[in-house]
Design a protein around this motif. Structure first.
Motif, PDB file in Angstrom:
ATOM      1  N   ALA A  29       0.833  -1.204   0.000  1.00 43.33           N
ATOM      2  CA  ALA A  29       0.000   0.000   0.000  1.00 43.33           C
ATOM      3  C   ALA A  29       0.868   1.255   0.000  1.00 43.33           C
ATOM      4  O   ALA A  29       0.558   2.231  -0.684  1.00 43.33           O
ATOM      5  CB  ALA A  29      -0.935  -0.016   1.210  1.00 43.33           C
ATOM      6  N   ASP A  30       1.973   1.241   0.730  1.00 40.31           N
ATOM      7  CA  ASP A  30       2.863   2.409   0.775  1.00 40.31           C
ATOM      8  C   ASP A  30       3.477   2.702  -0.585  1.00 40.31           C
ATOM      9  O   ASP A  30       3.586   3.862  -0.994  1.00 40.31           O
ATOM     10  CB  ASP A  30       3.955   2.223   1.831  1.00 40.31           C
ATOM     11  CG  ASP A  30       3.413   2.375   3.249  1.00 40.31           C
ATOM     12  OD1 ASP A  30       2.249   2.804   3.407  1.00 40.31           O
ATOM     13  OD2 ASP A  30       4.156   2.057   4.199  1.00 40.31           O
ATOM     14  N   ARG A  33       0.884   4.387  -2.700  1.00 38.38           N
ATOM     15  CA  ARG A  33       0.751   5.821  -2.385  1.00 38.38           C
ATOM     16  C   ARG A  33       1.800   6.643  -3.135  1.00 38.38           C
ATOM     17  O   ARG A  33       1.508   7.715  -3.647  1.00 38.38           O
ATOM     18  CB  ARG A  33       0.886   6.054  -0.883  1.00 38.38           C
ATOM     19  CG  ARG A  33      -0.331   5.702  -0.113  1.00 38.38           C
ATOM     20  CD  ARG A  33      -0.170   5.999   1.387  1.00 38.38           C
ATOM     21  NE  ARG A  33      -1.350   5.545   2.079  1.00 38.38           N
ATOM     22  CZ  ARG A  33      -1.584   4.290   2.436  1.00 38.38           C
ATOM     23  NH1 ARG A  33      -0.702   3.349   2.177  1.00 38.38           N
ATOM     24  NH2 ARG A  33      -2.700   3.956   3.047  1.00 38.38           N
ATOM     25  N   LYS A  51       0.824  -3.375   4.142  1.00 37.44           N
ATOM     26  CA  LYS A  51       1.126  -1.942   4.193  1.00 37.44           C
ATOM     27  C   LYS A  51       2.562  -1.695   3.754  1.00 37.44           C
ATOM     28  O   LYS A  51       2.840  -0.822   2.955  1.00 37.44           O
ATOM     29  CB  LYS A  51       0.911  -1.401   5.600  1.00 37.44           C
ATOM     30  CG  LYS A  51       1.242   0.081   5.743  1.00 37.44           C
ATOM     31  CD  LYS A  51       0.861   0.611   7.089  1.00 37.44           C
ATOM     32  CE  LYS A  51       1.237   2.030   7.377  1.00 37.44           C
ATOM     33  NZ  LYS A  51       1.687   2.875   6.325  1.00 37.44           N
ATOM     34  N   LEU A  65      -5.790   2.824   1.832  1.00 40.31           N
ATOM     35  CA  LEU A  65      -5.275   3.417   0.598  1.00 40.31           C
ATOM     36  C   LEU A  65      -6.414   4.059  -0.187  1.00 40.31           C
ATOM     37  O   LEU A  65      -6.289   5.184  -0.681  1.00 40.31           O
ATOM     38  CB  LEU A  65      -4.552   2.368  -0.247  1.00 40.31           C
ATOM     39  CG  LEU A  65      -4.023   2.823  -1.606  1.00 40.31           C
ATOM     40  CD1 LEU A  65      -3.065   3.999  -1.475  1.00 40.31           C
ATOM     41  CD2 LEU A  65      -3.352   1.662  -2.329  1.00 40.31           C
TER      42      LEU A  65
END
Length: 172
Positions: A29-30, A33, A51, A65
């Motif tokens: 997810a990071d 982003r 994550k 997210l």
């Protein structure tokens, strides 16, 4: 899952418009982003995502997210289409309603039944056609190149060739 990622890569490579596609894989997810700080037309979001690298995959990470994408305080750029992909809809658990309201569509992406690929590619084709139509509506621009004195401007023919290729590439 890695198996689904490889399957998607293989199917995209067979797609008739593969030359128009730039595919970026974000395994967390990071990383997603970071990628969404730049414009993205289509996001295929696994419902169960870690994550961070080495983290435990969870639907809360994908949902967070999605919330960040829709947030006015975050600088993420919302993709035109968001496709949620899961091998098991029950993985959504308590987040089901929120995920369904945030994603454009949620597909059952199990490896045993590949119908979701056809559905995904219908969304992809619609997006490509929409982008083509949008480009055709765009006002034509005129570029005049002027070479300096004491030169024959040999670079101008290469520039013309490159610009013609780029223009015809987008109209395909």
């Amino acid at each position: 899952s890695l198996e689904r990622i490889e399957l998607l890569k293989n199917e995209i490579n067979k797609h008739p418009n593969r030359n128009l596609l730039e595919v970026t894989v974000c395994e967390t997810a990071d990383k997603g982003r970071i990628q969404l700080l730049e414009p993205t037309d289509l996001l295929i979001l696994d419902v169960v995502l870690p994550k961070k690298r080495g983290g435990t995959p969870s639907a809360i990470n994908s949902l967070t997210l999605l919330e960040d994408i829709y947030s006015n305080t975050k600088k993420l750029i919302r993709p035109k289409i968001i496709v949620g992909l899961t091998a098991d809809i029950s993985e959504l658990g308590n987040y089901r309603e929120k995920f369904f309201s945030s994603a454009s569509v949620v597909l059952d992406g199990s490896i045993g039944n590949l119908d979701w690929i056809e559905s995904l590619f219908k969304h992809l084709d619609t997006l490509i056609n929409s982008l083509r139509n949008e480009m055709q509506l765009t006002k034509d621009n005129l570029l005049i190149s002027v070479h300096g004195i004491r030169t024959r401007g040999e670079w101008q023919s290469k520039l013309t060739s490159e610009l013609s290729f780029m223009y015809s590439f987008w109209l395909r």
